[in-house]
Scaffold this active site. Structure first.
Site, PDB file in Angstrom:
ATOM      1  N   PRO A   1       0.800  -1.223   0.000  1.00 54.72           N
ATOM      2  CA  PRO A   1       0.000   0.000   0.000  1.00 54.72           C
ATOM      3  C   PRO A   1       0.839   1.282   0.000  1.00 54.72           C
ATOM      4  CG  PRO A   1      -0.912  -1.596   1.528  1.00 54.72           C
ATOM      5  CD  PRO A   1       0.395  -2.149   1.042  1.00 54.72           C
ATOM      6  N   GLU A   2       0.729   2.023  -1.080  1.00 50.20           N
ATOM      7  CA  GLU A   2       1.324   3.352  -1.182  1.00 50.20           C
ATOM      8  C   GLU A   2       0.159   4.342  -1.185  1.00 50.20           C
ATOM      9  OE1 GLU A   2       4.216   3.438  -4.426  1.00 50.20           O
ATOM     10  OE2 GLU A   2       4.610   1.304  -4.167  1.00 50.20           O
TER      11      GLU A   2
END
Length: 273
Positions: free
Chosen positions: A2-3
């Site tokens: 997750p960015e």
DNA sequence: CCTTATGCCTGAATGC
DNA sequence: TGCATTCAGGCATAAG
């Protein structure tokens, strides 16, 4: 992993389900998920609190609770926040279950890097991991001049600077590589060597890639899921990440794979300069 | 100021 | 086929 676009997608898919709901019970299956002194107090602090709002700062989710508490959640590599309307047997690697007055929130994380911390809301502005963060790349304040200013005098390679959360906050390995490809810039370029035209392209590329990532509900290269357990689709549009030794989608040349700034980095020497 | 290494983790991929 | 090793990587921290 997750960015910014994945965390923003989790925020959006979660908000409708849990905003205004009350946390009526806590089941901490792995105390490490809340770490340290919180292991003893997390349950007491969080049980009974109402969820007022969910915000995002870089890759952090800020879950505002009533009575002056905020949960800071970071998914790191493989963390998931999953909402279920009905009580559901936890999937493997589920570490925390919050039973709401309507629904259930599971925190699962195969690699156990992710964390959920309970912090007094008034301390959020001075919480060190948040206080050091650079600008939000999709905020109006993030102009090309801001980017240029933050890269001036930095002879370190561009890849390292894009991953540095104090320079700008929210890029990880996927969106850093994709941004540099779109901008036509080599990751090994010294960050202070960009012309103003290149700086403009980089700024434009970062925003375009992040917006496209959000539009696609994130990149589910492997583990990532949104709060509904759904995959994103941006992996279908990746130009370089995960494509080392494959042909460039733009020019057909062999994509190079190299360790730069300690991370696997993929780029096209023909399209990027 | 800078860079590199390490620890935290598990499962998939790779090597022999 | 099976066992051992490597790799994936965000971020804090330490060391050079």
């Amino acid at each position: 992993m997750p960015e910014l676009p994945e965390v923003e997608t989790i925020r959006r898919t979660l908000a409708g389900h849990v905003t205004g709901k009350r946390i009526i019970d806590i089941d901490l299956l792995w105390p490490g998920a809340v770490r340290g002194w919180q292991e003893h107090n997390f349950r007491d602090i969080v049980k009974g609190r109402q969820i007022e709002e969910i915000e995002r700062r870089a890759k952090y989710l800020l879950i505002r609770l009533d009575q002056g508490w905020t949960l800071i959640a970071h998914m790191r590599m493989t963390g998931r926040l999953l909402y279920f309307l009905q009580a559901t047997p936890p999937e493997r690697h589920t570490h925390l279950i919050m039973t709401l007055d309507h629904g259930h929130l599971h925190f699962a994380d195969q690699r156990k890097f992710g964390r959920i911390l309970a912090i007094p809301t008034k301390e959020i502005p001075i919480w060190p991991s948040l206080a050091i963060l650079g600008p939000e790349p999709l905020a109006a304040e993030f102009t090309v001049d801001v980017l240029a200013e933050r890269l001036t005098g930095k002879k370190t390679n561009l890849k390292a600077k894009l991953l540095d959360q104090t320079v700008l906050a929210g890029l990880g390995n996927i969106y850093a590589d994709e941004s540099m490809f779109r901008a036509g810039l080599l990751p090994e370029r010294p960050a202070n060597s960009l012309t103003s035209e290149e700086m403009r392209r980089l700024h434009q590329a970062i925003q375009a890639v992040l917006r496209a990532g959000i539009e696609s509900m994130g990149t589910s290269f492997r583990d990532y899921r949104d709060a509904n357990g759904e995959k994103g689709s941006f992996q279908e549009f990746l130009q370089v990440y995960g494509r080392g030794d494959q042909p460039c989608r733009r020019c057909g040349q062999h994509l190079e794979k190299q360790k730069i700034a300690g991370r696997t980095t993929v780029f096209c020497r023909h399209c990027q300069h």
